[in-house]
Design a protein around this motif. Structure first.
Motif, PDB file in Angstrom:
ATOM      1  N   GLY A 249      14.443  -4.246   1.232  1.00 13.18           N
ATOM      2  CA  GLY A 249      14.214  -5.093   0.181  1.00 13.18           C
ATOM      3  C   GLY A 249      15.462  -5.229  -0.639  1.00 13.18           C
ATOM      4  N   GLU A 250      15.621  -5.471  -1.912  1.00 14.55           N
ATOM      5  CA  GLU A 250      16.721  -5.795  -2.604  1.00 14.55           C
ATOM      6  C   GLU A 250      16.898  -4.927  -3.848  1.00 14.55           C
ATOM      7  N   HIS A 251      18.164  -4.829  -4.469  1.00 16.30           N
ATOM      8  CA  HIS A 251      18.444  -4.172  -5.711  1.00 16.30           C
ATOM      9  C   HIS A 251      18.734  -5.222  -6.861  1.00 16.30           C
ATOM     10  N   TYR A 252      17.929  -4.862  -7.960  1.00 15.41           N
ATOM     11  CA  TYR A 252      18.003  -5.690  -9.288  1.00 15.41           C
ATOM     12  C   TYR A 252      18.495  -5.104 -10.343  1.00 15.41           C
ATOM     13  N   THR A 253      19.300  -5.827 -11.314  1.00 15.82           N
ATOM     14  CA  THR A 253      19.551  -5.283 -12.484  1.00 15.82           C
ATOM     15  C   THR A 253      19.380  -6.203 -13.544  1.00 15.82           C
ATOM     16  N   PHE A 254      19.237  -5.580 -14.794  1.00 14.35           N
ATOM     17  CA  PHE A 254      19.041  -6.315 -16.105  1.00 14.35           C
ATOM     18  C   PHE A 254      19.570  -5.726 -17.119  1.00 14.35           C
TER      19      PHE A 254
ATOM     20  N   LEU B 198      11.771 -13.713  -5.435  1.00 16.43           N
ATOM     21  CA  LEU B 198      10.849 -13.808  -4.148  1.00 16.43           C
ATOM     22  C   LEU B 198      10.031 -14.931  -4.285  1.00 16.43           C
ATOM     23  N   GLY B 199      10.044 -16.041  -5.211  1.00 16.11           N
ATOM     24  CA  GLY B 199       9.434 -17.145  -5.142  1.00 16.11           C
ATOM     25  C   GLY B 199       7.949 -16.937  -5.229  1.00 16.11           C
ATOM     26  N   VAL B 200       7.551 -15.937  -6.123  1.00 12.82           N
ATOM     27  CA  VAL B 200       6.107 -15.632  -6.352  1.00 12.82           C
ATOM     28  C   VAL B 200       5.739 -15.737  -7.769  1.00 12.82           C
TER      29      VAL B 200
ATOM     30  N   VAL C 232      17.361   5.722  -3.468  1.00  9.52           N
ATOM     31  CA  VAL C 232      16.804   4.410  -3.044  1.00  9.52           C
ATOM     32  C   VAL C 232      17.198   3.663  -3.959  1.00  9.52           C
ATOM     33  N   LEU C 233      17.823   3.701  -5.318  1.00  9.00           N
ATOM     34  CA  LEU C 233      18.626   2.795  -6.142  1.00  9.00           C
ATOM     35  C   LEU C 233      20.003   2.481  -5.629  1.00  9.00           C
ATOM     36  N   SER C 234      20.546   3.789  -5.105  1.00 12.75           N
ATOM     37  CA  SER C 234      21.965   3.427  -4.629  1.00 12.75           C
ATOM     38  C   SER C 234      22.172   2.890  -3.190  1.00 12.75           C
ATOM     39  N   TYR C 235      21.237   3.180  -2.305  1.00 12.43           N
ATOM     40  CA  TYR C 235      21.050   2.725  -1.103  1.00 12.43           C
ATOM     41  C   TYR C 235      19.832   2.359  -0.531  1.00 12.43           C
TER      42      TYR C 235
ATOM     43  N   THR D 151      10.797  -3.060  -2.101  1.00  7.88           N
ATOM     44  CA  THR D 151      10.336  -2.776  -0.697  1.00  7.88           C
ATOM     45  C   THR D 151      10.583  -4.048   0.120  1.00  7.88           C
ATOM     46  N   LYS D 152      10.206  -3.948   1.213  1.00  4.67           N
ATOM     47  CA  LYS D 152      10.486  -5.370   2.063  1.00  4.67           C
ATOM     48  C   LYS D 152       9.116  -6.366   1.479  1.00  4.67           C
ATOM     49  N   ASP D 153       8.171  -5.706   1.104  1.00  6.79           N
ATOM     50  CA  ASP D 153       7.192  -6.803   0.703  1.00  6.79           C
ATOM     51  C   ASP D 153       7.409  -7.416  -0.815  1.00  6.79           C
ATOM     52  N   GLY D 154       8.626  -6.832  -1.420  1.00  5.10           N
ATOM     53  CA  GLY D 154       8.706  -7.149  -2.700  1.00  5.10           C
ATOM     54  C   GLY D 154       8.349  -6.280  -3.881  1.00  5.10           C
ATOM     55  N   SER D 155       7.429  -5.234  -3.478  1.00  2.00           N
ATOM     56  CA  SER D 155       6.988  -4.435  -4.361  1.00  2.00           C
ATOM     57  C   SER D 155       8.028  -3.524  -5.125  1.00  2.00           C
ATOM     58  N   ILE D 156       7.987  -3.239  -6.156  1.00  2.00           N
ATOM     59  CA  ILE D 156       9.115  -2.274  -6.738  1.00  2.00           C
ATOM     60  C   ILE D 156       8.591  -1.008  -6.462  1.00  2.00           C
ATOM     61  N   CYS D 157       9.725  -0.262  -5.953  1.00  2.00           N
ATOM     62  CA  CYS D 157       9.700   1.252  -5.473  1.00  2.00           C
ATOM     63  C   CYS D 157      10.232   2.238  -6.172  1.00  2.00           C
TER      64      CYS D 157
END
Length: 816
Positions: free
Chosen positions: A409-414, A619-621, A402-405, A531-537
């Motif tokens: 949704g989107e992939h984030y790093t910090f 996400l503008g939330v 999930v983290l690689s592909y 995920t698509k709705d912005g939740s961290i999976c």
């Protein structure tokens, strides 16, 4: 490893003789061993020994030791004729109606001498004004904390939580003795009796009798009934310490024959405020710290050490130093040169006249702050660099996929780095030791958080059995984790062993900075997929830092798969994320590090909570609403976030900058079964890069607050210290040498820069949790999240200096 539970820290001893200091550049041991138990003392012996200083100041070094023993014998003799009684090791009734209560924890300024004795006083049912607090002696077997490896440690937010059941039972036993005495005196059943503060009452006949009038009738039974607590939730597992041992007050099958403890809704003392026992002495200047100890014939010493931790003296020219009036002796230690004399002014002058050639360990790579942080950041960034999977939740393969592909949704790093930090206790390291003329016994005085470690270390240096060393532990002028291991007392032990005179060693502030093991430098990279709705999976942390555990307690380090939980427990959180992993790299470096208030959690939460805000912004939330969405399964977290939103008028002010260039930032932290949410009101001078915090709001849930005012004070102190660390504090090391020397070049927060802080305690009925470290953890990410609102990007380094702000404004640092 269980995916959902932390690995419990078990008690392990690597040898039976204690540690053997190796003079690792600072005169401290490379590894320490805590024996499973200390010697037993009689109740009366430790009471006298804890106050033996009142006798000790009258005698020579040998007489100091014999006077304590004479006092014990005198106390034993006096006890045959005086109407006082000790139902257990914690309580002693005195004939004047007062009650001595022994406190097992050290008073570090956190209120232990008030909070813990009130557990006893509550069940004993006495007037708080009748309680006299006595510091316990050094003895793990008698006074060890059940929730901290059964050792007498004061740290890790475990003090109240760990001693709660033990001390309530102690008070209940003492009350039972008095009820039994009254029942025999009046020939009534014990069950027909009750108590009011300091009084036993028989309501049927109207008879009343004061506790002090029952002492001559009281007998301590050979055994007590079992005491239990009804309707109390069990203590949950702790991220660091693991599963708690079975509660001694949990109801069992035989509960019908046991005696119930007070229910929470009947408490008079627990949960209500009282004046702290240490405050009046400290306010009036009469409080006694280790620095205040004076003995007849006592000499003073300072120790000159080399420029780096591995330095050892090779050639010493002390001729000029010995010419200074008041300097009596120059003593070579394995790791430095001690200057000994009758006055501090003289030995400091003599120290400056020493001419020393130093040799550094050529096998130790010179430490350079920038190089180390760059190296740590590279390790965290490079997935090919070997790491230990310290903890995970969910399927490992699915997490990696999930983290690689990410499917949707989107992939984030910090990424972030954190520099070395000095604990900066107000009282620098100091200790006093008096060795008997025959060298076979000794007395010591030291401010410490873990007296067993100091005792075993000193006994090893003096080559005497631990039971021949009596260690006194006065008030401590600030610990913050630094006093978890020996410092100046190691110097004092080496010197006292040689000269056989009472000796006090004092580290100057410069010594304290140079010889201090610091909070670890750390690098962290977090990856998250939504995920698509912005939740961290899925989320994965890679954390790189040196280890205090590996340096001093390698047996525990091995139990945690060669990782240090103090570095990584902050990566665990209450957010509803099904796939999680914590990967840890633990490189060893030449600058010793040790835990600091908040251990590594404060650093990891800086990264974690900044990432959460970064995702919400993308996400503008709203940042608080996004957290609430990710915390559906944790009502206490939801409650503190909603509470702090109301406190700060989040909905009206909003997180975005107003026309004055100010913004609100939020952060949330669960730690040690407590939950905290914080909002900071921040502005930036964009010409200088200076961050200013105008106001802070904080909602905290620690379950039942033992002393609400003390909880609030602890939070205010932690937040203030955390603010200083977040914006100002860092230690720079070049070629292995610490560059800062005192507070002129190691700045800490000034009173004029401290913002108003508003704390609100909330309670949803959870078990008591620790509070001492909580304030440190949210302040840096809350500030950073406000900064990102103002300048459009988060900062990625601690401390958040003006230079870092200006660099971000120039576009050299951006959110990934």
């Amino acid at each position: 490893m269980d995916e959902r539970k932390p690995l419990p820290m078990r008690y392990v001893s690597t040898n039976k003789k204690g540690c053997s200091p190796s003079c690792e550049g600072r005169g401290m041991s490379k590894s320490l061993t805590i024996s499973p138990s200390s010697r037993k003392l009689s109740r009366r012996e430790f009471l006298v020994r804890s106050g033996a200083i009142t006798c000790a100041v009258m005698f020579s070094s040998s007489d100091i030791l014999s006077s304590a023993r004479a006092a014990i014998l005198a106390s034993d003799s006096e006890s045959e004729h005086s109407p006082h009684i000790s139902p257990n090791i914690w309580v002693r009734f005195l004939s004047d109606g007062s009650v001595e209560i022994v406190c097992p924890a050290l008073e570090l300024g956190q209120g232990a001498h008030t909070s813990l004795p009130r557990f006893v006083a509550e069940e004993l049912d006495i007037d708080w004004n009748d309680a006299k607090v006595v510091q316990a002696g050094v003895n793990d077997e008698l006074y060890g904390n059940p929730l901290a490896w059964n050792t007498q440690i004061t740290a890790a937010s475990r003090t109240c939580v760990g001693y709660f059941d033990v001390l309530r039972v102690a008070g209940a036993q003492a009350r039972y003795v008095l009820l039994d005495a009254a029942s025999r005196l009046w020939a009534v059943e014990t069950t027909t009796l009750s108590t009011e503060p300091g009084i036993v009452v028989h309501h049927e006949s109207g008879r009343r009798i004061a506790y002090r009038d029952l002492l001559e009738h009281a007998n301590v039974p050979d055994s007590f009934p079992r005491f239990f607590a009804l309707d109390e939730l069990p203590q949950p597992p702790d991220d660091y310490f693991g599963d708690p041992p079975p509660s001694i007050v949990a109801p069992r099958a035989e509960t019908h024959d046991a005696v119930p403890l007070k229910h929470r809704d009947k408490y008079r003392l627990i949960g209500t405020d009282a004046s702290r026992r240490d405050i009046e002495e400290k306010t009036r200047g009469t409080a006694s710290y280790a620095m205040d100890i004076q003995l007849p014939g006592m000499l003073y010493a300072v120790v000159e050490t080399g420029p780096t931790p591995s330095s050892t003296p090779t050639e010493v020219d002390d001729a000029d130093a010995l010419k200074v009036a008041g300097v009596e002796q120059i003593l070579r230690l394995p790791y430095g040169i001690a200057v000994i004399g009758s006055r501090m002014s003289a030995i400091n002058k003599g120290r400056r006249k020493l001419r020393i050639q130093w040799r550094s360990d050529t096998t130790a790579h010179p430490y350079d702050s920038k190089d180390v942080l760059d190296e740590f950041a590279s390790m965290a960034r490079n997935p090919a660099f070997p790491a230990v999977r310290a903890w995970h939740q969910g399927d490992r393969n699915e997490l990696s996929r999930v983290l690689s592909y990410p499917d949707t949704g989107e992939h984030y790093t910090f990424e972030m780095t954190s520099e070395l930090v000095y604990q900066a206790p107000l009282e620098p390291q100091n200790a006093t030791i008096a060795v008997a003329d025959d060298g076979q016994s000794a007395l010591g005085w030291v401010g410490t958080q873990w007296p067993t470690v100091d005792l075993q270390t000193v006994a090893s240096i003096l080559e005497i059995p631990p039971e021949k060393l009596t260690l006194h532990v006065p008030y401590v002028g600030g610990g913050f984790g630094r006093r978890l291991e020996p410092g100046a007392i190691v110097d004092a032990a080496h010197i006292a062993k040689t000269i056989r005179r009472p000796i006090k060693v004092i580290w100057t502030r410069e010594d304290d900075l140079k010889r201090n093991p610091f909070r670890q430098a750390l690098a962290c990279k977090i990856e998250a997929t939504t995920t698509k709705d912005g939740s961290i999976c899925a989320i994965r942390h890679r954390i790189v830092a040196d280890s205090w555990l590996a340096r001093l307690f390698p047996n525990y380090f091995e139990l945690y798969q060669q990782t240090d939980p103090g570095n990584w427990v902050g990566a665990r959180h209450a957010y509803d994320i099904p796939l999680q992993a914590i990967d840890v790299i633990t490189p060893r470096r030449s600058i010793p590090i040790c835990y600091m208030r908040g251990i590594g959690v404060a650093q990891i939460k800086f990264a974690q909570e900044s990432l959460i805000n970064q995702i919400a912004a993308r996400l503008g939330v709203d940042a608080i609403q996004y957290r609430l969405k990710q915390l559906r399964a944790e009502p206490r977290a939801i409650n503190v976030l909603q509470t702090v939103a109301d406190m700060s008028d989040w909905g009206q002010r909003g997180p975005a900058p107003d026309r004055r260039g100010r913004a609100l930032g939020v952060a949330y932290t669960p730690y040690s079964n407590a939950h905290v949410a914080m909002v900071a009101d921040v502005s930036i001078d964009q010409s200088s890069g200076q961050i200013r915090v105008h106001q802070i709001w904080c909602a905290v849930d620690v379950g039942m607050a033992v002393q609400p005012d003390i909880v609030i004070s602890q939070m205010e102190g932690g937040i203030t210290q955390g603010l200083s660390v977040a914006l100002l504090e860092r230690v720079n090391v070049s070629a292995g040498a610490v560059q800062q020397t005192n507070f002129h070049d190691y700045p800490i927060l000034r009173c004029t820069d401290a913002p108003p802080i508003t704390i609100k305690l909330v309670d949803l009925g959870a078990p008591m949790a620790g509070v001492g470290e909580l304030g440190m953890m949210q302040i840096a990410p809350a500030i950073n999240n406000a900064v990102a609102q103002i300048i459009g990007t988060h900062l990625h380094a601690l401390p958040m200096t003006p230079e870092n702000v200006l660099e971000a404004l120039r576009g050299k640092a951006t959110d990934a």
